[in-house]
Design an enzyme around this catalytic site. Structure first.
Site, short mmCIF file in Angstrom:
data_model
loop_
_atom_site.label_atom_id
_atom_site.label_comp_id
_atom_site.label_asym_id
_atom_site.label_seq_id
_atom_site.Cartn_x
_atom_site.Cartn_y
_atom_site.Cartn_z
N LYS A 47 -11.91 9.66 -56.52
CA LYS A 47 -11.34 9.48 -57.87
C LYS A 47 -11.10 8.03 -58.28
O LYS A 47 -10.15 7.71 -59.01
CB LYS A 47 -10.02 10.29 -58.03
CG LYS A 47 -10.09 11.73 -57.62
CD LYS A 47 -11.38 12.42 -57.95
CE LYS A 47 -11.66 12.61 -59.40
NZ LYS A 47 -13.05 13.15 -59.60
N ARG A 102 -13.51 12.54 -67.26
CA ARG A 102 -12.28 12.94 -67.95
C ARG A 102 -11.98 11.93 -69.04
O ARG A 102 -12.66 11.91 -70.05
CB ARG A 102 -11.13 13.09 -66.93
CG ARG A 102 -9.92 13.84 -67.45
CD ARG A 102 -8.83 13.90 -66.40
NE ARG A 102 -8.28 12.59 -66.06
CZ ARG A 102 -7.24 12.01 -66.66
NH1 ARG A 102 -6.63 12.64 -67.64
NH2 ARG A 102 -6.80 10.82 -66.28
N LYS A 103 -11.04 11.02 -68.79
CA LYS A 103 -10.65 10.05 -69.82
C LYS A 103 -11.36 8.71 -69.63
O LYS A 103 -11.79 8.09 -70.59
CB LYS A 103 -9.15 9.82 -69.74
CG LYS A 103 -8.32 10.55 -70.77
CD LYS A 103 -6.88 10.10 -70.60
CE LYS A 103 -6.04 10.44 -71.80
NZ LYS A 103 -4.63 10.11 -71.56
N ARG A 136 -9.46 1.54 -57.08
CA ARG A 136 -8.83 1.60 -58.40
C ARG A 136 -7.33 1.41 -58.26
O ARG A 136 -6.76 1.69 -57.19
CB ARG A 136 -9.13 3.01 -58.95
CG ARG A 136 -8.71 3.26 -60.34
CD ARG A 136 -9.15 4.65 -60.76
NE ARG A 136 -8.99 4.79 -62.20
CZ ARG A 136 -9.25 5.89 -62.87
NH1 ARG A 136 -9.71 6.96 -62.24
NH2 ARG A 136 -9.08 5.94 -64.17
N GLY A 153 -13.93 6.04 -59.34
CA GLY A 153 -15.10 5.54 -60.08
C GLY A 153 -16.41 5.71 -59.33
O GLY A 153 -17.40 5.04 -59.66
N THR A 154 -16.42 6.63 -58.37
CA THR A 154 -17.64 6.89 -57.59
C THR A 154 -18.81 7.28 -58.49
O THR A 154 -19.93 6.76 -58.34
CB THR A 154 -17.38 8.07 -56.61
OG1 THR A 154 -16.11 7.90 -56.01
CG2 THR A 154 -18.46 8.19 -55.57
N THR A 155 -18.56 8.20 -59.41
CA THR A 155 -19.62 8.73 -60.26
C THR A 155 -20.23 7.60 -61.10
O THR A 155 -21.45 7.49 -61.24
CB THR A 155 -19.04 9.81 -61.21
OG1 THR A 155 -18.21 10.68 -60.45
CG2 THR A 155 -20.13 10.58 -61.91
N TRP A 156 -19.37 6.76 -61.62
CA TRP A 156 -19.80 5.62 -62.44
C TRP A 156 -20.62 4.65 -61.60
O TRP A 156 -21.70 4.20 -62.02
CB TRP A 156 -18.56 4.95 -63.02
CG TRP A 156 -18.79 3.94 -64.10
CD1 TRP A 156 -19.96 3.71 -64.78
CD2 TRP A 156 -17.82 3.03 -64.63
NE1 TRP A 156 -19.77 2.71 -65.70
CE2 TRP A 156 -18.46 2.28 -65.63
CE3 TRP A 156 -16.47 2.80 -64.36
CZ2 TRP A 156 -17.79 1.30 -66.36
CZ3 TRP A 156 -15.80 1.82 -65.09
CH2 TRP A 156 -16.46 1.08 -66.08
N HIS A 207 -17.24 8.81 -48.67
CA HIS A 207 -15.80 8.56 -48.83
C HIS A 207 -15.19 8.14 -47.49
O HIS A 207 -13.97 8.04 -47.37
CB HIS A 207 -15.08 9.82 -49.33
CG HIS A 207 -15.29 10.12 -50.79
ND1 HIS A 207 -15.37 9.13 -51.75
CD2 HIS A 207 -15.42 11.30 -51.45
CE1 HIS A 207 -15.54 9.70 -52.94
NE2 HIS A 207 -15.58 11.00 -52.79
P1 A3P Z 1 -10.04 9.72 -64.98
O1 A3P Z 1 -9.69 11.01 -64.32
O2 A3P Z 1 -8.92 8.72 -64.92
O3 A3P Z 1 -10.57 9.87 -66.33
P2 A3P Z 1 -14.82 9.68 -59.21
O4 A3P Z 1 -16.15 9.52 -59.81
O5 A3P Z 1 -14.59 8.77 -58.02
O6 A3P Z 1 -14.51 11.10 -58.92
O7 A3P Z 1 -13.74 9.14 -60.27
C1 A3P Z 1 -13.53 9.88 -61.44
C2 A3P Z 1 -12.87 8.97 -62.46
O8 A3P Z 1 -13.85 8.07 -63.01
C3 A3P Z 1 -12.34 9.77 -63.63
O9 A3P Z 1 -11.22 9.03 -64.12
C4 A3P Z 1 -13.51 9.71 -64.61
O10 A3P Z 1 -13.15 10.01 -65.94
C5 A3P Z 1 -13.95 8.28 -64.41
N1 A3P Z 1 -15.34 8.05 -64.84
C6 A3P Z 1 -16.42 8.83 -64.60
N2 A3P Z 1 -17.51 8.30 -65.16
C7 A3P Z 1 -17.12 7.16 -65.78
C8 A3P Z 1 -17.81 6.18 -66.56
N3 A3P Z 1 -19.11 6.27 -66.82
N4 A3P Z 1 -17.09 5.15 -67.06
C9 A3P Z 1 -15.76 5.04 -66.82
N5 A3P Z 1 -15.05 5.95 -66.08
C10 A3P Z 1 -15.73 6.98 -65.57
#
Ligand code: A3P
Length: 329
Positions: free
Chosen positions: A74, A290-291, A161, A76-79, A138
């Site tokens: 949680k 999410r946000k 983060r 920013g892994t996906t980003w 992770h």
């Molecule tokens: P929030 O829950 O605060 O919105 P992970 O990818 O490690 O699971 O982290 C998820 C967090 O990254 C979530 O934060 C998600 O909304 C945010 N996130 C996912 N894609 C993103 C993007 N392209 N730009 C910015 N934040 C992103």
């Protein structure tokens, strides 16, 4: 490099039943999800991944050019997966291409998660990938085998983060699995017993590796990615040995990659609105978007709770040279 594809892992293989001699001796704890955690090499590993971690340590064969993205959950892994994939694959898939894989696949289906692949016995899929391979984990730095951690031919990109925002993001994410109160999660996090925790050791392990080997370990914070995504894309490309050429800069590639991977674009795609990803546990694609803001903790924590958490984090990272910058603290 190539995408793993959305179907990876669909023919589920049971996690390896080996390593009982090790697993049976490990300390355990329960998480807020009522799932068992095993303590191994200083980290809390969720029960369905402990054998996969051991298998990874024993079986993973690094290749020259491998890139491992690492993060606590949680953060920013996906980003980071999307940005790294788009940067590394830009010759085959220009970021403005209508058929770009990130327009039809969730980022988790473009970059394999080694913890789950090894846990499910699917590690052969990594062998089938062309070089350079892009993967994520992770695992804590101390849990990486020396063949990865000390390998001059493998690069690691880490993202963490501001911890209060990480906790809020985790709380929202676990609602997909079971309802948990924020205060329950908070107490568990204060003890360091979140999956892959303690999160402070996770962060400090990669922080210290990046300080001693900056050419092999790049350390990023979500907040800096938010502040300057284009700058981070340039830095990432340079670190990976793929700096943008003058022609690519003139064509605006760094900005196009940042745009393609932005929350605004990715969240709106069907690929990220429907479907699930994951080998062992399937999570809805939409739960990863999410946000995406800095400072959402203010909507979930009282000032007293925030001060208590900050004090724990401050105490843990004291003297490391690391700090978290959130505009609200
Ligand atoms: P929030 O829950 O605060 O919105 P992970 O990818 O490690 O699971 O982290 C998820 C967090 O990254 C979530 O934060 C998600 O909304 C945010 N996130 C996912 N894609 C993103 C993007 N392209 N730009 C910015 N934040 C992103």
């Amino acid at each position: 490099m190539d995408v793993v594809g959305a179907a990876a892992g669909d023919d589920h293989i049971a996690p390896p039943e080996e390593y009982e001699d090790i697993v049976s001796t490990l300390p355990t704890a329960m998480t807020f999800q009522a799932k068992l955690l095993y303590q191994y090499q200083g980290g809390w590993v969720i029960y369905h991944r402990i054998r996969g971690l051991l298998s990874f340590q024993q079986r993973f064969t690094p290749r020259s050019g491998d890139v491992l993205l690492a993060s606590p959950p949680k953060c920013g892994t996906t980003w980071l997966k999307a940005l790294s994939f788009a940067t590394m694959a830009r010759a085959a898939y220009p970021p403005n291409a209508a058929e770009h894989p990130l327009l039809r696949l969730n980022p988790h289906d473009c970059v394999p998660f080694v913890d789950d692949l090894f846990s499910a016995g699917h590690h052969d899929q990594l062998e089938a990938l062309p070089s350079p391979r892009l993967m994520n984990t992770h695992m804590q730095h101390a849990q990486l085998p020396p063949s990865v951690a000390d390998n001059p031919d493998c690069k690691i990109v880490y993202v963490c983060r501001e911890p209060k925002d990480m906790l809020v993001s985790m709380w929202h994410f676990v609602q997909n699995v079971r309802p948990v109160t924020f205060s329950d999660l908070f107490e568990v996090a204060c003890e360091g017993k979140t999956p892959d925790g303690p999160f402070w050791d996770h962060i400090l392990g990669y922080w210290s590796a990046s300080r001693s080997s900056p050419e092999r370990v790049m350390f990023l914070q979500y907040e800096e990615m938010m502040r300057d995504p284009v700058g981070v894309v340039r830095e990432l490309a340079r670190f990976l040995g793929l700096p943008f050429s003058a022609a690519e800069e003139a064509a605006g590639l760094p900005a196009s990659i940042a745009k393609l991977c932005s929350m605004e674009v990715l969240k709106g795609l069907d690929a990220n609105k429907i479907g699930t990803s994951g080998v062992l546990a399937k999570y809805p694609h939409k739960s990863y978007f999410r946000k995406g803001v800095v400072g959402d903790w203010i909507n979930h924590m009282t000032p007293e709770t925030a001060v208590r958490f900050d004090a724990i984090v401050h105490d843990k990272i004291r003297g490391s040279g690391l700090s978290f910058r959130s505009p609200l603290v």
